[in-house]
Design a protein around this motif. Structure first.
Motif, PDB file in Angstrom:
ATOM      1  N   LEU A 212       0.832  -1.198   0.000  1.00  0.00           N
ATOM      2  CA  LEU A 212       0.000   0.000   0.000  1.00  0.00           C
ATOM      3  C   LEU A 212       0.867   1.249   0.000  1.00  0.00           C
ATOM      4  N   GLY A 213       0.451   2.219  -0.793  1.00  0.00           N
ATOM      5  CA  GLY A 213       1.213   3.454  -0.945  1.00  0.00           C
ATOM      6  C   GLY A 213       2.129   3.457  -2.142  1.00  0.00           C
ATOM      7  N   ARG A 214       2.354   2.277  -2.745  1.00  0.00           N
ATOM      8  CA  ARG A 214       3.188   2.204  -3.949  1.00  0.00           C
ATOM      9  C   ARG A 214       2.359   2.564  -5.182  1.00  0.00           C
ATOM     10  N   ARG A 215       3.057   2.783  -6.289  1.00  0.00           N
ATOM     11  CA  ARG A 215       2.397   3.018  -7.572  1.00  0.00           C
ATOM     12  C   ARG A 215       2.233   1.677  -8.284  1.00  0.00           C
ATOM     13  N   ILE A 216       0.995   1.239  -8.419  1.00  0.00           N
ATOM     14  CA  ILE A 216       0.685  -0.041  -9.068  1.00  0.00           C
ATOM     15  C   ILE A 216      -0.208   0.247 -10.268  1.00  0.00           C
ATOM     16  N   GLY A 217       0.192  -0.209 -11.437  1.00  0.00           N
ATOM     17  CA  GLY A 217      -0.612  -0.006 -12.647  1.00  0.00           C
ATOM     18  C   GLY A 217      -1.912  -0.777 -12.585  1.00  0.00           C
ATOM     19  N   GLY A 218      -2.919  -0.266 -13.290  1.00  0.00           N
ATOM     20  CA  GLY A 218      -4.224  -0.916 -13.306  1.00  0.00           C
ATOM     21  C   GLY A 218      -4.152  -2.326 -13.851  1.00  0.00           C
ATOM     22  N   VAL A 219      -4.883  -3.239 -13.242  1.00  0.00           N
ATOM     23  CA  VAL A 219      -4.800  -4.644 -13.634  1.00  0.00           C
ATOM     24  C   VAL A 219      -5.326  -4.871 -15.048  1.00  0.00           C
ATOM     25  N   ASP A 220      -6.150  -3.953 -15.554  1.00  0.00           N
ATOM     26  CA  ASP A 220      -6.688  -4.100 -16.913  1.00  0.00           C
ATOM     27  C   ASP A 220      -5.927  -3.276 -17.954  1.00  0.00           C
ATOM     28  N   ASN A 221      -4.861  -2.606 -17.548  1.00  0.00           N
ATOM     29  CA  ASN A 221      -4.202  -1.670 -18.457  1.00  0.00           C
ATOM     30  C   ASN A 221      -3.780  -2.307 -19.776  1.00  0.00           C
ATOM     31  N   ARG A 222      -3.105  -3.444 -19.690  1.00  0.00           N
ATOM     32  CA  ARG A 222      -2.628  -4.086 -20.918  1.00  0.00           C
ATOM     33  C   ARG A 222      -3.798  -4.486 -21.817  1.00  0.00           C
ATOM     34  N   ALA A 223      -4.841  -5.037 -21.213  1.00  0.00           N
ATOM     35  CA  ALA A 223      -6.005  -5.450 -22.004  1.00  0.00           C
ATOM     36  C   ALA A 223      -6.665  -4.248 -22.672  1.00  0.00           C
ATOM     37  N   GLY A 227      -6.817  -3.487 -26.838  1.00  0.00           N
ATOM     38  CA  GLY A 227      -8.143  -3.634 -27.427  1.00  0.00           C
ATOM     39  C   GLY A 227      -8.887  -4.890 -27.060  1.00  0.00           C
ATOM     40  N   GLN A 228      -8.629  -5.439 -25.887  1.00  0.00           N
ATOM     41  CA  GLN A 228      -9.341  -6.652 -25.472  1.00  0.00           C
ATOM     42  C   GLN A 228     -10.786  -6.306 -25.087  1.00  0.00           C
ATOM     43  N   PRO A 229     -11.702  -7.242 -25.272  1.00  0.00           N
ATOM     44  CA  PRO A 229     -13.133  -6.970 -25.029  1.00  0.00           C
ATOM     45  C   PRO A 229     -13.491  -6.995 -23.544  1.00  0.00           C
ATOM     46  N   LEU A 230     -13.328  -5.866 -22.869  1.00  0.00           N
ATOM     47  CA  LEU A 230     -13.626  -5.765 -21.447  1.00  0.00           C
ATOM     48  C   LEU A 230     -14.918  -5.023 -21.164  1.00  0.00           C
ATOM     49  N   GLN A 415     -19.627  -5.774 -16.298  1.00  0.00           N
ATOM     50  CA  GLN A 415     -18.677  -5.435 -17.347  1.00  0.00           C
ATOM     51  C   GLN A 415     -17.974  -4.136 -16.965  1.00  0.00           C
ATOM     52  N   ARG A 416     -16.768  -3.963 -17.441  1.00  0.00           N
ATOM     53  CA  ARG A 416     -16.065  -2.705 -17.202  1.00  0.00           C
ATOM     54  C   ARG A 416     -16.798  -1.580 -17.926  1.00  0.00           C
ATOM     55  N   GLY A 417     -16.888  -0.419 -17.278  1.00  0.00           N
ATOM     56  CA  GLY A 417     -17.581   0.722 -17.865  1.00  0.00           C
ATOM     57  C   GLY A 417     -16.614   1.720 -18.459  1.00  0.00           C
ATOM     58  N   GLY A 418     -16.925   2.194 -19.643  1.00  0.00           N
ATOM     59  CA  GLY A 418     -16.104   3.203 -20.303  1.00  0.00           C
ATOM     60  C   GLY A 418     -16.458   4.597 -19.821  1.00  0.00           C
ATOM     61  N   GLY A 419     -16.224   4.834 -18.536  1.00  0.00           N
ATOM     62  CA  GLY A 419     -16.589   6.096 -17.904  1.00  0.00           C
ATOM     63  C   GLY A 419     -17.956   5.996 -17.261  1.00  0.00           C
ATOM     64  N   GLY A 420     -18.095   6.634 -16.118  1.00  0.00           N
ATOM     65  CA  GLY A 420     -19.379   6.621 -15.429  1.00  0.00           C
ATOM     66  C   GLY A 420     -19.742   7.985 -14.897  1.00  0.00           C
TER      67      GLY A 420
END
Length: 748
Positions: A212-223, A227-230, A415-420
């Motif tokens: 906690l407190g570290r910089r961790i990239g989003g788990v879905d970033n690569r997908a 262009g993966q279907p998330l 499903q992941r939302g493209g902005g909310g």
């Protein structure tokens, strides 16, 4: 049957659930587990004979001490993300809390989206910046409980006391002998052990945090970048059909006649029908559904619809009329008194400087890049939906009632939302898709167009403030009056996002205060927009405070610090209330990091603003320049925030940077015009989003403490507009009292 009602657990119902799943559990051991869960969060059902995760899916092999953690014999750690992900980062940050207390390396962790099951996971809504504070302790307890059970398993295998053992990076160590076991090697034994006494579950001190407190990239970033279907819009199923749904341009209109026969003859069209709906804008309003073999065919047919609407009961709202009415109302106090303290009249009479001002801000849309959509399949009396919603748990009972089926027959796949930004808290598209699916054989995806999304939003409500302020000869604020003109849908309560509490800043810091309110009728639906009410109130309040410090000839930094006074909690005096000490500290930090007070070239200025919202203390300084043609350049925005300990530094910084860009974009050129109940504009050609070449650099700084952590998704946005407006005044002497800036002649 729901076992969670108004935040309380129905233990008998949970025991019946355990029986149904063949988990022979004693009331004592079950209540012991509930103590670990806390806050209405059901972690697992356990007994010495068997263990069942209270979920709708079968548990895989391995150690599953609760609904958030599963450890496979090969050491793979799966952590389930319970909250919908719409870009706010909780799919990464909340599992980090579990992983920290479990004491595993982040590289060992795989994140999966949890099933939508509030019986197991409790609240599964992403809104109000409540995800972190609500889940902080339950998730820590979940991870720490699993860690302790693994330690107990190792102690039993080695025949040593658990106190002799320690954990690190997914292993249990016995320092005195040098022995170590990977978590995966302990799964079978750990799964057979009783749950530990909750009083023995020790949480880490903040100084012990490794993750906690570290910089961790989003788990879905690569997908995402590949262009993966998330996202909901990506959903595909065998035999999928595609639908559009057209509603009256003025909310409340009903269908009289439609050219259905003509539309049915168009290529790819399978069906056209009218839905009467239930008359609730948040569920299903009357409209015309088109079902086709492709999105293109459905949308092409939608453009050829000819619908006759009965608008007898439809909205006749007019923004221009509201502006004119508010200006007249501003001449007197409001009809309702929200707060009256001290002697405002006497304080104004004795003030050294008095300032009057009228502020306004428009309706705006959420405009997420992914328009509303939902895939639904109604079969054998059950409905299954795939949706990028922010509130799937709220949708379960709504859909069941709408379709006339038991709630147990409703399954939602998140499903992941493209902005909310609050728009996806309202599940109207899910309700529409469900009713369409009930008429269609096979799965169907309802896809709104951009025009649908803009014209049928739940808008950020506009509003007006008629201020009067007085300062004494020392430049201290001694009198404050605000006639707030807002809107009401029911003639009684302010519409969603259009309320102002009696404690609104700076009311609790001024001796003589009068807050009044007038409510104008409104039929257009409104809803929460990022940092509801604070996003607009902060613009008006914090800009007017700068008017007062300017009138007093006092530096705004000194003015705000004087206003805060001695460090203290303001009512209701909890860790989620405004603390003047924390407020002063972020104000001073923002000023320091921005170079406040250092000289700037002609035509360039700095503006400072503070606001407390959603349990976050934030101050911001904008550095802007304005040329002779009112071309505005925002050179930098400095953000200072206090939200307690930071969970994921990368995510927290991203949320602050996004708040600044979102806030600047909204204030610059966005407004929703309403005439005769109709919405304009309907697309981005007339509703501009900020371009990347105009996005300013953003410096983010945090003050961390042992205060309980709060969220970052919303509280960094409200100070943006007043900071920029105050900087505009410093740069060119123009006082911005209405938004958007383009209405005041500014451009970028």
């Amino acid at each position: 049957m729901s076992v969670v009602d108004s935040g309380y657990l129905d233990v008998d119902a949970l025991l019946r659930l355990a029986e149904a799943q063949h988990a022979f559990v004693s009331r004592r051991s079950f209540l012991q587990l509930l103590t670990v869960a806390g806050g209405g969060l059901v972690l697992a059902l356990h007994s010495s004979e068997s263990r069942a995760v209270a979920d709708t899916t079968a548990a895989p092999a391995g150690f599953a001490p609760n609904a958030f953690v599963r450890i496979a014999p090969d050491g793979t750690v799966v952590v389930y993300a319970k909250i919908p992900e719409v870009g706010q980062g909780v799919k990464t940050s909340l599992p980090m809390i579990v992983a920290e207390e479990l004491d595993v390396d982040w590289s060992q962790v795989r994140i999966e989206q949890a099933a939508i099951n509030p019986t197991v996971y409790g609240r599964q809504t992403a809104g109000g910046t409540r995800s972190t504070p609500t889940n902080w302790m339950p998730l820590r307890q979940a991870g720490a409980t699993a860690r302790l059970m693994l330690v107990n398993a190792a102690a039993k295998r080695w025949n040593v006391a658990g106190a002799e053992l320690k954990t690190e990076r997914g292993e249990v160590l016995h320092p005195s002998s040098g022995r170590r076991l990977r978590y995966g090697e302990l799964t079978t034994l750990a799964a057979s052990l009783p749950l530990p006494d909750p009083s023995r579950v020790k949480l880490k001190e903040r100084s012990q945090f490794k993750l906690l407190g570290r910089r961790i990239g989003g788990v879905d970033n690569r997908a995402i970048v590949t262009g993966q279907p998330l996202f909901g819009i990506d959903m595909e199923l065998p035999g999928l059909l595609f639908a559009t749904y057209t509603k009256c341009p003025a909310v409340g209109g009903t269908v009289v006649k439609v050219n259905a026969a003509e539309i049915k003859r168009l290529p790819g069209v399978r069906d056209v029908f009218v839905l009467e709906g239930n008359g609730k804008p948040a569920e299903v309003m009357p409209g015309v559904a088109i079902v086709a073999t492709s999105t293109w065919a459905a949308m092409a047919a939608q453009r050829k619809l000819t619908i006759e609407w009965d608008e007898t009961s439809a909205s006749k709202d007019s923004w221009n009329a509201a502006v004119a009415q508010a200006r007249e109302l501003a001449k007197v106090s409001g009809a309702d008194t929200l707060r009256s303290s001290g002697n405002v009249t006497s304080a104004f009479d004795g003030a050294q400087h008095r300032v009057d001002a009228f502020y306004s801000y428009p309706f705006i849309a959420h405009a997420p890049l992914e328009p509303q959509n939902c895939t639904a399949h109604f079969k054998n009396g059950s409905i299954e939906l795939w949706a990028p919603t922010q509130s799937p748990d709220r949708a379960l009972p709504t859909l069941a009632a709408l379709l006339g089926i038991p709630e147990s027959k409703v399954t939602i796949h998140q499903q992941r939302g493209g902005g909310g930004f609050g728009r996806r808290l309202i599940n109207d598209v899910m309700c529409e898709a469900a009713l369409i699916a009930q008429r269609v054989k096979g799965p169907v995806k309802l896809q709104w167009t951009r025009e649908d999304d803009m014209e049928h939003d739940f808008y950020r409500v506009g509003g007006f403030h008629a201020f009067k302020g007085g300062v004494d000869e020392q430049g201290k604020l001694v009198a404050w009056a605000d006639h707030f003109v807002t809107f009401t849908a029911d003639g009684n309560t302010p519409t969603s996002g259009g309320d102002m509490p009696a404690e609104e800043f700076p009311a609790l810091l001024v001796l003589n205060v009068q807050l009044t309110q007038t409510k104008l009728p409104l039929k257009i639906p409104t809803g929460p927009w990022r940092a509801p009410r604070s996003n607009s109130i902060a613009f008006a309040v914090q800009s007017f405070l700068h008017e007062l410090s300017t009138a007093a000839g006092k530096d705004h930094l000194e003015f705000l610090l004087q206003l805060m006074g001695e460090p203290r909690w303001l009512p209701p005096q909890t860790e989620f209330a405004l603390n003047t000490g924390r407020a002063a500290n972020v104000i001073k930090l923002a000023a320091e990091k921005s170079g406040w007070g250092s000289p700037l070239p002609q035509g360039r200025g700095r503006g400072l603003a503070f606001h407390f919202s959603h349990a976050g203390h934030f101050a911001e300084v904008a550095d802007v320049s304005v040329d002779a043609n009112r071309k505005l350049t925002v050179h930098r925005v400095t953000v200072a925030g206090d939200i307690g300990p930071i969970i994921n530094r990368s995510g927290a910084e991203n949320q602050c940077e996004g708040s600044v860009i979102d806030g600047f974009s909204a204030m610059l050129g966005q407004e929703i015009a309403i005439e005769n109940g109709r919405i304009e504009p309907s697309n981005f050609d007339r509703y501009p989003l900020l371009r990347i070449n105009h996005a300013p650099p953003v410096d983010v700084h945090f003050i961390e403490s042992d205060n309980p952590p709060t969220g970052a998704g919303e509280p960094a946005l409200p100070p943006v507009a007043p900071a920029i407006c105050n900087a505009i005044f410093a740069a060119c002497g123009h006082r911005v009292r209405s938004l958007p800036l383009t209405r005041e002649g500014f451009n970028v």
